[in-house]
Design a protein around this motif. Structure first.
Motif, PDB file in Angstrom:
ATOM      1  N   GLU A 128       1.377   4.109  -2.827  1.00 26.79           N
ATOM      2  CA  GLU A 128       0.916   5.466  -2.447  1.00 26.79           C
ATOM      3  C   GLU A 128       2.296   6.412  -3.124  1.00 26.79           C
ATOM      4  O   GLU A 128       2.169   7.395  -3.745  1.00 26.79           O
ATOM      5  CB  GLU A 128       0.702   5.619  -1.066  1.00 26.79           C
ATOM      6  CG  GLU A 128       0.019   6.867  -0.929  1.00 26.79           C
ATOM      7  CD  GLU A 128      -0.123   7.040   0.636  1.00 26.79           C
ATOM      8  OE1 GLU A 128       0.377   8.199   1.118  1.00 26.79           O
ATOM      9  OE2 GLU A 128      -0.242   5.944   1.188  1.00 26.79           O
TER      10      GLU A 128
ATOM     11  N   ASN B  40       0.720  -1.242  -0.054  1.00 25.51           N
ATOM     12  CA  ASN B  40       0.004   0.205   0.103  1.00 25.51           C
ATOM     13  C   ASN B  40       0.797   1.160  -0.131  1.00 25.51           C
ATOM     14  O   ASN B  40       0.783   2.402  -0.765  1.00 25.51           O
ATOM     15  CB  ASN B  40      -0.708   0.015   1.379  1.00 25.51           C
ATOM     16  CG  ASN B  40      -2.187  -0.881   0.909  1.00 25.51           C
ATOM     17  OD1 ASN B  40      -2.652  -0.785  -0.075  1.00 25.51           O
ATOM     18  ND2 ASN B  40      -2.800  -1.304   1.975  1.00 25.51           N
TER      19      ASN B  40
ATOM     20  N   GLU C  82       2.349   9.279  -5.827  1.00 26.22           N
ATOM     21  CA  GLU C  82       2.754  10.454  -5.371  1.00 26.22           C
ATOM     22  C   GLU C  82       4.056  10.957  -6.469  1.00 26.22           C
ATOM     23  O   GLU C  82       3.830  11.983  -6.822  1.00 26.22           O
ATOM     24  CB  GLU C  82       3.339  10.360  -4.147  1.00 26.22           C
ATOM     25  CG  GLU C  82       2.559  11.495  -3.329  1.00 26.22           C
ATOM     26  CD  GLU C  82       3.207  11.218  -1.806  1.00 26.22           C
ATOM     27  OE1 GLU C  82       2.194  11.170  -0.874  1.00 26.22           O
ATOM     28  OE2 GLU C  82       4.378  11.049  -1.487  1.00 26.22           O
TER      29      GLU C  82
END
Lengths: 210, 340
Positions: free
Chosen positions: A16, A12, A20
């Motif tokens: 992420e 996860n 980003e």
């Protein structure tokens, strides 16, 4: 614990940070395209402008990225957020390949073709949109490609100022002296760079005339 | 027909001697024979009726009739282009054109002849304002180029350059239809016009969807000519259009150009360094040297000129001065074959 296990366990977070990272690259490249291509076109129209403009972006390019973050820190609205700071810095670095390639691409169009167009009564705008830009498109896309690949690499620096992205793993790994964590940032970043390179390279070939 | 040629060679027979005289009298005999058999109208009336025949010729092949330019005013004899004391000197350089005075009459093919760097291409570009005179005036249809809106001026002047200067990313159809499309013609009309022009320059309709890189040099040059004719401009500027072609293709295109010009009667200014081409295509030849006009003479007078520079030029092309009938013979033959 090897890299793969680390990535699976933290999938996860890896996802992420990758998103980003990608986001920073896409946004800054878009800004650079929106600023750089028109500026590149403009300096083909104003003969005296190309040297100062290209000179300025050249100077920006040689500022070490760490120093650039430092310079931008006191800028009011920008310095207040590390994401904004990172996006601005990446945009500035992406300008050089974009402006230079737009300029070179347009200047590189066969002068006989341009003169034929002008001789037939095309306006400057028609020449630009119908002849010069389409013929320069491959070179301009090559500029976007270089800018994107550079940005993917440079965006890892954003981790250092807390702007997120895959750089965060790299710096965390450095301070923890943990190669797995470093690689968990470096490998996805390298994969992103390769992916961007291949995709834009394909686009470049598709859009190059003849 | 062939008043011009027969008159030229008849004069030639009087003046010429030796082996050249022999060749030229042969030409004359041929001409006379043709005249006799063909029962052509007397030359004087040919001249007088040229205005009507011009209009007819245009209408039948549909090359005229899209008059959308102010300069396409009623067909009348007179000057299409006039150079008045024109000097051109680039911002920091030597004079390229100096004190040029030259007139181009409507419907004639004026050849600008000269060696490389003699200023002939610049002279051509002064006409469509790609280059503006440093001093003096270039009048197109009685108006100085500097007073014309350059865009309007150029759309009324066809422009053909060496290697055609076709847009590599446009199909043949879009290349030919360029001026109509920027003039905002309806799509269907542009399409019709393109097909018509492909026929005029001797290309198959199937070529329309090809790209310039898929064509031979000769085909590209034909497309270049078609593109220049697209919006039916009254004036055509040609800058060494056949210079990059192999000799056979060049000869074909020259012959076709003569035949085409005979039908459409554009005012043509044609730049070349090839004397043979000049004699073959030009109704008048203007010789330039170092930016200056040496002489501008009707072709048949040019070949007999005693001007030292003209003579040198003729000798360089292996022709003893005073000749030219050989090429004129070729030209007459082209015209004959066309009229049959």
């Amino acid at each position: 614990m090897n890299v793969l296990q680390f990535v699976i366990q933290n999938h996860n977070e890896v996802l992420e940070l990758t998103l980003e990272h990608l986001w920073m690259v896409v946004i800054s490249t878009l800004f650079a395209v929106v600023i750089g291509i028109p500026l590149g076109i403009l300096i083909t129209r104003r003969p005296g402008w190309n040297k100062p403009v290209l000179g300025t972006v050249n100077v920006i390019q040689v500022i070490p990225s760490l120093a650039l973050f430092g310079f931008l820190l006191p800028v009011p609205w920008i310095g207040a957020s590390s994401e904004r700071l990172a996006v601005l810095a990446l945009t500035l670095y992406a300008l050089l390949p974009l402006i230079r390639n737009t300029y070179a691409g347009i200047k590189g169009v066969d002068p006989a073709v341009v003169e034929a167009g002008r001789g037939m009564g095309m306006t400057d705008r028609q020449l630009l949109w119908q002849v010069q830009l389409p013929l320069a498109l491959g070179v301009i896309i090559a500029g976007v490609r270089v800018a994107t690949v550079i940005s993917v690499g440079l965006a890892t620096m954003a981790g250092m100022i807390g702007a997120g992205g895959l750089g965060e793993y790299i710096y965390r790994g450095l301070s923890m002296v943990n190669n797995q964590v470093i690689l968990a940032g470096a490998i996805p970043a390298a994969a992103l760079a390769l992916l961007a390179d291949v995709t834009l390279g394909w686009l470049e070939r598709r859009l190059s005339p003849a | 027909m062939a008043e011009f040629e027969s008159r030229g060679c008849r004069l030639g027979r009087i003046e010429l001697r030796g082996e050249w005289a022999g060749r030229c009298s042969l030409v004359v005999n041929r001409q006379q024979g043709d005249d006799g058999e063909g029962g052509d109208a007397p030359s004087a009336s040919l001249r007088a009726s040229s205005l009507d025949s011009r209009r007819d010729a245009g209408a039948t092949i549909g090359v005229l009739g899209h008059n959308s330019f102010p300069m396409n005013s009623p067909l009348q004899d007179g000057l299409a282009i006039e150079f008045r004391n024109v000097v051109y000197r680039p911002a920091n350089g030597q004079e390229i054109v100096s004190g040029l005075n030259l007139e181009v009459r409507r419907g004639e093919t004026l050849v600008l002849l000269g060696r490389s760097g003699s200023g002939k291409t610049t002279t051509l570009k002064l006409i469509n304002d790609l280059v503006s005179p440093t001093s003096g005036q270039v009048l197109v249809e009685g108006r100085a180029t500097t007073e014309w809106d350059p865009i309007r001026l150029r759309r009324g002047i066809g422009y053909v350059i060496q290697d055609a200067g076709l847009f590599p990313h446009f199909t043949v159809e879009r290349n030919i239809g360029l001026v109509p499309s920027i003039e905002k013609w309806p799509v269907e009309r542009t399409r019709q016009r393109v097909l018509e022009l492909l026929q005029v320059v001797g290309l198959e309709a199937g070529m329309a969807s090809r790209y310039p890189r898929e064509l031979s040099g000769g085909q590209r040059q034909r497309v270049g000519v078609a593109r220049a004719l697209a919006a039916d401009p009254p004036i055509l500027l040609m800058d060494e259009p056949f210079g990059a072609l192999d000799p056979l293709t060049r000869a074909d295109l020259q012959r076709e150009f003569l035949a085409l010009q005979k039908r459409i009667h554009k005012t043509v200014v044609f730049v070349t360094h090839d004397l043979r081409e000049a004699i073959l295509l030009g109704t008048r030849i203007a010789l330039m040297e170092a930016g200056k006009l040496v002489t501008a003479l009707a072709t048949e007078e040019f070949v007999r000129s005693h001007d030292p520079l003209v003579k040198r030029y003729m000798e360089a092309f292996g022709a003893p001065t005073g000749n030219g009938c050989e090429v004129q013979h070729e030209r007459a033959a082209v015209r004959d074959s066309e009229s049959q």
